[in-house]
Design an enzyme around this catalytic site. Sequence first.
Site, PDB file in Angstrom:
ATOM      1  N   SER A  58       9.997  36.201  16.870  1.00 21.52           N
ATOM      2  CA  SER A  58      10.361  35.350  15.739  1.00 21.52           C
ATOM      3  C   SER A  58      11.806  34.869  15.829  1.00 21.52           C
ATOM      4  CB  SER A  58      10.111  36.070  14.417  1.00 21.52           C
ATOM      5  OG  SER A  58      10.852  37.267  14.343  1.00 21.52           O
ATOM      6  N   GLU A  59      12.707  35.697  16.354  1.00 21.87           N
ATOM      7  CA  GLU A  59      14.096  35.274  16.531  1.00 21.87           C
ATOM      8  C   GLU A  59      14.652  35.823  17.838  1.00 21.87           C
ATOM      9  OE1 GLU A  59      15.717  33.264  14.513  1.00 21.87           O
ATOM     10  OE2 GLU A  59      14.615  33.412  12.609  1.00 21.87           O
ATOM     11  N   THR A  60      15.346  34.962  18.579  1.00 24.75           N
ATOM     12  CA  THR A  60      16.152  35.378  19.716  1.00 24.75           C
ATOM     13  C   THR A  60      17.614  35.139  19.356  1.00 24.75           C
ATOM     14  OG1 THR A  60      14.416  34.860  21.312  1.00 24.75           O
ATOM     15  CG2 THR A  60      16.656  35.005  22.152  1.00 24.75           C
TER      16      THR A  60
END
Length: 282
Positions: A58-60
């Site tokens: 979902s997030e890097t």
Amino acid sequence: MWQSLRVDSVNVSFGHRLWWVDAFIGDAERGNPAVVVLLERPMEDQALQQIAFELGVSETAFVRRVGDGWSLRWFTPTVEVDLCGHATLATAHVLWSEGHLDEARQARFQTRSGLLTADREAGWITLDFPATPVATGRPVDIGQLTESLNASVHFAGHSCFDLLVEVQSEAVVRALEPSIAGLAAIPVRGVIVTARAETPGFDFVSRFFAPNVGIDEDPVCGSAHCCLGPYWSERLGKTDLKAWQISDRGGVLKLALRGDRVRISGQAVTVLRANLDAAAVC
């Protein structure tokens, strides 16, 4: 042990390291995966976005040392975002646990939301984030929302990022099977669905759906609690809260309201270490 990860579709310099971290874990909760990439030098936005797309979490988070602090940016698989809690917690965890920052020092991040800090406190990491309370004056299409959620809406209101929706009970939040296409038609970053907790030990529960930024459901969203914190603080008459995000993975957060700031505490664990390699084939 370090593994090698190959991303063939972008121009990437060799030598960048990454960590897969589960953030906001609990005793029986797996938290939200984030990938933290430590950049040795700046990288083009297109390359950052493509890496985030390839990694698929979902997030890097992309972090780079700048002066006496760190530059921090967050990318979903499709867009860069202005604020992210779980990937910030994951980044602070990596900096301390991998020896990039002395454990006694505060982590200080320059971001699109200004200066954000993280501190270690008795096995928990505490983030200092801006509050994003629900504001009045922006209309909500309750009919569209009810149809998309397939649930009755007790309250709905907009923060600067998201639409917060209170429903009748924890059981309703848990059982939601929303229309993702319907939620994507609402012009917000994401839709937060919440209710007062019925499970002992928690004040409220939530889930977070963000198809407009490439995340049908985010397992645990720290930045959504910048809105949830003020909302439940006012309704419950307390400034210290314990939250449970009841996605399939689940996550636990402690919140402390301090004026226009929300202190968000959680725990994290490193799952994987890797080197980011790539072929320059663009």
